[in-house]
Design a protein around this motif. Structure first.
Motif, PDB file in Angstrom:
ATOM      1  N   UNK A 106      -9.744  -8.869  14.774  1.00  0.00           N
ATOM      2  CA  UNK A 106     -10.257  -8.137  15.932  1.00  0.00           C
ATOM      3  C   UNK A 106      -9.119  -7.670  16.830  1.00  0.00           C
ATOM      4  N   UNK A 107      -8.114  -8.521  17.000  1.00  0.00           N
ATOM      5  CA  UNK A 107      -7.025  -8.222  17.931  1.00  0.00           C
ATOM      6  C   UNK A 107      -5.910  -7.390  17.303  1.00  0.00           C
ATOM      7  N   UNK A 108      -5.875  -7.288  15.976  1.00  0.00           N
ATOM      8  CA  UNK A 108      -4.785  -6.562  15.331  1.00  0.00           C
ATOM      9  C   UNK A 108      -4.859  -5.075  15.642  1.00  0.00           C
ATOM     10  N   UNK A 109      -3.729  -4.505  15.972  1.00  0.00           N
ATOM     11  CA  UNK A 109      -3.682  -3.098  16.365  1.00  0.00           C
ATOM     12  C   UNK A 109      -3.856  -2.199  15.142  1.00  0.00           C
ATOM     13  N   UNK A 110      -4.788  -1.269  15.222  1.00  0.00           N
ATOM     14  CA  UNK A 110      -5.028  -0.350  14.123  1.00  0.00           C
ATOM     15  C   UNK A 110      -3.847   0.593  13.962  1.00  0.00           C
ATOM     16  N   UNK A 111      -3.483   0.866  12.721  1.00  0.00           N
ATOM     17  CA  UNK A 111      -2.356   1.740  12.429  1.00  0.00           C
ATOM     18  C   UNK A 111      -1.053   0.999  12.227  1.00  0.00           C
ATOM     19  N   UNK A 112      -1.045  -0.307  12.506  1.00  0.00           N
ATOM     20  CA  UNK A 112       0.166  -1.110  12.321  1.00  0.00           C
ATOM     21  C   UNK A 112       0.436  -1.289  10.836  1.00  0.00           C
ATOM     22  N   UNK A 113       1.647  -0.958  10.387  1.00  0.00           N
ATOM     23  CA  UNK A 113       1.997  -1.016   8.973  1.00  0.00           C
ATOM     24  C   UNK A 113       1.899  -2.442   8.461  1.00  0.00           C
ATOM     25  N   UNK A 114       1.213  -2.630   7.339  1.00  0.00           N
ATOM     26  CA  UNK A 114       1.039  -3.962   6.758  1.00  0.00           C
ATOM     27  C   UNK A 114       2.130  -4.204   5.715  1.00  0.00           C
ATOM     28  N   UNK A 157      -6.320  -4.249  -1.436  1.00  0.00           N
ATOM     29  CA  UNK A 157      -7.259  -4.268  -2.554  1.00  0.00           C
ATOM     30  C   UNK A 157      -8.714  -4.300  -2.065  1.00  0.00           C
ATOM     31  N   UNK A 158      -8.992  -5.085  -1.016  1.00  0.00           N
ATOM     32  CA  UNK A 158     -10.352  -5.100  -0.470  1.00  0.00           C
ATOM     33  C   UNK A 158     -10.694  -3.735   0.124  1.00  0.00           C
ATOM     34  N   UNK A 159      -9.754  -3.161   0.854  1.00  0.00           N
ATOM     35  CA  UNK A 159      -9.996  -1.881   1.515  1.00  0.00           C
ATOM     36  C   UNK A 159     -10.275  -0.766   0.515  1.00  0.00           C
ATOM     37  N   UNK A 160      -9.468  -0.672  -0.539  1.00  0.00           N
ATOM     38  CA  UNK A 160      -9.659   0.410  -1.511  1.00  0.00           C
ATOM     39  C   UNK A 160     -10.969   0.227  -2.264  1.00  0.00           C
ATOM     40  N   UNK A 161     -11.409  -1.022  -2.442  1.00  0.00           N
ATOM     41  CA  UNK A 161     -12.690  -1.282  -3.103  1.00  0.00           C
ATOM     42  C   UNK A 161     -13.840  -0.687  -2.296  1.00  0.00           C
ATOM     43  N   UNK A 206       0.826  -1.205   0.000  1.00  0.00           N
ATOM     44  CA  UNK A 206       0.000   0.000   0.000  1.00  0.00           C
ATOM     45  C   UNK A 206       0.861   1.256   0.000  1.00  0.00           C
ATOM     46  N   UNK A 207       1.908   1.271   0.807  1.00  0.00           N
ATOM     47  CA  UNK A 207       2.796   2.434   0.830  1.00  0.00           C
ATOM     48  C   UNK A 207       3.508   2.598  -0.497  1.00  0.00           C
ATOM     49  N   UNK A 208       3.904   1.486  -1.119  1.00  0.00           N
ATOM     50  CA  UNK A 208       4.540   1.552  -2.430  1.00  0.00           C
ATOM     51  C   UNK A 208       3.599   2.178  -3.459  1.00  0.00           C
ATOM     52  N   UNK A 211      -9.401  11.289  -4.214  1.00  0.00           N
ATOM     53  CA  UNK A 211     -10.571  11.708  -3.436  1.00  0.00           C
ATOM     54  C   UNK A 211     -10.740  10.896  -2.156  1.00  0.00           C
ATOM     55  N   UNK A 212     -10.287   9.630  -2.157  1.00  0.00           N
ATOM     56  CA  UNK A 212     -10.440   8.788  -0.961  1.00  0.00           C
ATOM     57  C   UNK A 212      -9.135   8.668  -0.175  1.00  0.00           C
ATOM     58  N   UNK A 213      -8.126   9.419  -0.561  1.00  0.00           N
ATOM     59  CA  UNK A 213      -6.875   9.429   0.193  1.00  0.00           C
ATOM     60  C   UNK A 213      -5.931   8.289  -0.105  1.00  0.00           C
ATOM     61  N   UNK A 214      -6.109   7.647  -1.258  1.00  0.00           N
ATOM     62  CA  UNK A 214      -5.207   6.570  -1.637  1.00  0.00           C
ATOM     63  C   UNK A 214      -5.440   5.299  -0.839  1.00  0.00           C
ATOM     64  N   UNK A 215      -4.415   4.448  -0.791  1.00  0.00           N
ATOM     65  CA  UNK A 215      -4.506   3.141  -0.148  1.00  0.00           C
ATOM     66  C   UNK A 215      -4.237   3.247   1.350  1.00  0.00           C
ATOM     67  N   UNK A 216      -4.916   2.444   2.137  1.00  0.00           N
ATOM     68  CA  UNK A 216      -4.679   2.377   3.586  1.00  0.00           C
ATOM     69  C   UNK A 216      -3.463   1.494   3.840  1.00  0.00           C
ATOM     70  N   UNK A 217      -2.502   2.004   4.585  1.00  0.00           N
ATOM     71  CA  UNK A 217      -1.248   1.282   4.785  1.00  0.00           C
ATOM     72  C   UNK A 217      -1.295   0.297   5.943  1.00  0.00           C
ATOM     73  N   UNK A 218      -2.400   0.257   6.683  1.00  0.00           N
ATOM     74  CA  UNK A 218      -2.486  -0.635   7.847  1.00  0.00           C
ATOM     75  C   UNK A 218      -3.485  -1.764   7.655  1.00  0.00           C
ATOM     76  N   UNK A 219      -3.876  -2.032   6.398  1.00  0.00           N
ATOM     77  CA  UNK A 219      -4.797  -3.130   6.099  1.00  0.00           C
ATOM     78  C   UNK A 219      -4.037  -4.235   5.389  1.00  0.00           C
ATOM     79  N   UNK A 220      -4.220  -5.483   5.826  1.00  0.00           N
ATOM     80  CA  UNK A 220      -3.421  -6.568   5.255  1.00  0.00           C
ATOM     81  C   UNK A 220      -3.805  -6.868   3.806  1.00  0.00           C
ATOM     82  N   UNK A 221      -5.001  -6.484   3.403  1.00  0.00           N
ATOM     83  CA  UNK A 221      -5.415  -6.614   1.998  1.00  0.00           C
ATOM     84  C   UNK A 221      -5.842  -5.238   1.498  1.00  0.00           C
TER      85      UNK A 221
END
Length: 416
Positions: free
Chosen positions: A393-401, A232-236, A120-122, A220-230
């Motif tokens: 559920x247990x994964x910490x939000x904001x953790x770089x994927x 592609x699902x998140x950007x969809x 996502x960061x790439x 418009x949506x701020x690009x890709x989320x860098x803390x989601x393991x997938x």
């Protein structure tokens, strides 16, 4: 047996068959409503009214064995105005050196190097320097059909509401039973699902291995989320919740390497399942709002699939405690249900081969292996969802994927 357990048993048998029928009907409607026209257009030759600038973005991590083939096919796209932007995400092999050497040979290729921060960061870093109006994301081990870009661009020209177009990944690794089964999966499950969801209004996810985006939609949506393991699902979900449409284009073929070992397949599907759960946790509350009611069928489908997995575990535990089959209901009910499920499964594979033989002439050869797919798919789906939901559920939000090098069919690579 109580009425409750009887209902659970009926649900576990009925749900897979019901969803298969939904996918079959949606896939056939899509084929006859839209796809046949594109097939006829492909025979005549696709010509666009204009050709906006396209940037082909290739995030790479330890792709030394594949990247030259991938970039080579991208540079041979039959599209008049494009650039290739490869982002080396801190690879530990010779990916960076190979990319620099390729860039010195062709000015259409630009290379970015970054420390390992994830796909996502790439992509976000690539978005900052890309020149294209349309951005096409390709994995570093994929081979894109030479006409794929034009077919995806067509959707953006046809409608200003289209924010993304997902392509048609095809499995290259078919040297093992697992590879052959996945060939059937990508047609009878993934392909039909994409067609059906497109008909019903919302797409659960684009195919991260081959997808095109409208640049303005991404911004418009701020690009890709860098803390989601997938990512592609998140950007969809981000795009569709913002009002953009996602289309499916089966003519945008992309040949991909898939796992050929049980361990590799499990790790891949576990990541997919965790990514789906993370997206539901983050975007589900927003999707429940009345203005996003077109998402409700998608939410219901996901909730039912998770419930099915836990229901199967419950019945398995009951069976272990009391293995008498009559404890789970009348034997004749399960007998005819099994016959019905098998028949629907074969119908599903037959429909997928009928549709997808236009793109993959060898599809019929995989039919014999498809009889194993329901067992493999549902069992794997059950295990990965059971494990993935608590992880999400247990994964910490904001953790770089960040990503790991997956099993990409080494037996295929060794034979080249």
């Amino acid at each position: 047996m109580s009425d409750f357990l009887s209902g659970v048993a009926v649900f576990t048998l009925a749900y897979p068959s019901l969803m298969a029928l939904v996918w079959i009907c949606g896939g056939l409607y899509y084929y006859f409503q839209w796809e046949r026209r594109d097939l006829a257009l492909a025979r005549r030759g696709l010509v666009l009214p204009r050709y906006p600038k396209v940037t082909l973005m290739v995030p790479c991590y330890n792709e030394g064995a594949n990247v030259e083939e991938t970039i080579g096919h991208l540079l041979r796209q039959r599209y008049p105005d494009f650039e290739v932007l490869a982002i080396n995400d801190g690879s530990r092999d010779d990916t960076g050196a190979r990319l620099d050497r390729l860039a010195a040979q062709d000015t259409r290729l630009c290379v970015l190097h970054q420390r390992n921060q994830g796909k996502a960061m790439a992509l976000n870093n690539g978005l900052k320097v890309a020149k294209g109006e349309i951005l096409v994301g390709i994995d570093g081990d994929a081979v894109l059909d030479h006409d794929a870009v034009a077919w995806m661009v067509k959707h953006f020209l046809d409608s200003a509401r289209v924010g993304a177009v997902t392509g048609n990944p095809r499995v290259r690794t078919r040297s093992t039973i697992i590879g052959k089964i996945q060939t059937g999966e990508f047609s009878s499950i993934i392909g039909l699902i994409k067609r059906a969801q497109r008909i019903y209004g919302t797409v659960f996810t684009v195919s991260g291995v081959v997808v095109a985006f409208r640049r303005s939609a991404l911004e418009a949506v701020g690009g890709w989320s860098t803390d989601m393991v997938t990512e592609d699902i998140d950007i969809s979900w981000k795009l569709q919740l913002a009002g953009w449409l996602i289309h499916y284009q089966p003519q945008a073929l992309c040949w991909v390497l898939m796992p050929e070992t049980v361990r590799g397949l499990y790790k891949q599907r576990l990541r997919w399942a965790q990514g789906g759960a993370e997206v539901m946790l983050r975007h589900g509350p927003q999707a429940l709002r009345w203005r996003n009611r077109r998402f409700w069928l998608l939410l219901l489908e996901y909730a039912a699939s998770v419930l099915w997995c836990y229901a199967m575990v419950l019945l398995a535990l009951i069976w272990l405690a009391a293995p008498d089959l009559h404890a789970l209901g009348e034997g004749h009910f399960f007998a005819w249900s099994g016959v019905l499920m098998t028949s629907i499964c074969l119908l599903q594979f037959g429909v997928s081969i009928f549709i997808d033989h236009h793109y993959d002439k060898s599809m019929a050869r995989s039919f014999i292996w498809c009889v194993w797919y329901p067992l493999v798919y549902w069992l794997l789906n059950l295990v990965t969802v059971i494990v993935a939901v608590p992880k999400a559920v247990l994964r910490r939000r904001g953790q770089l994927a960040v990503w790991e090098s997956p099993d990409r069919g080494e037996s295929f690579r060794d034979k080249k």
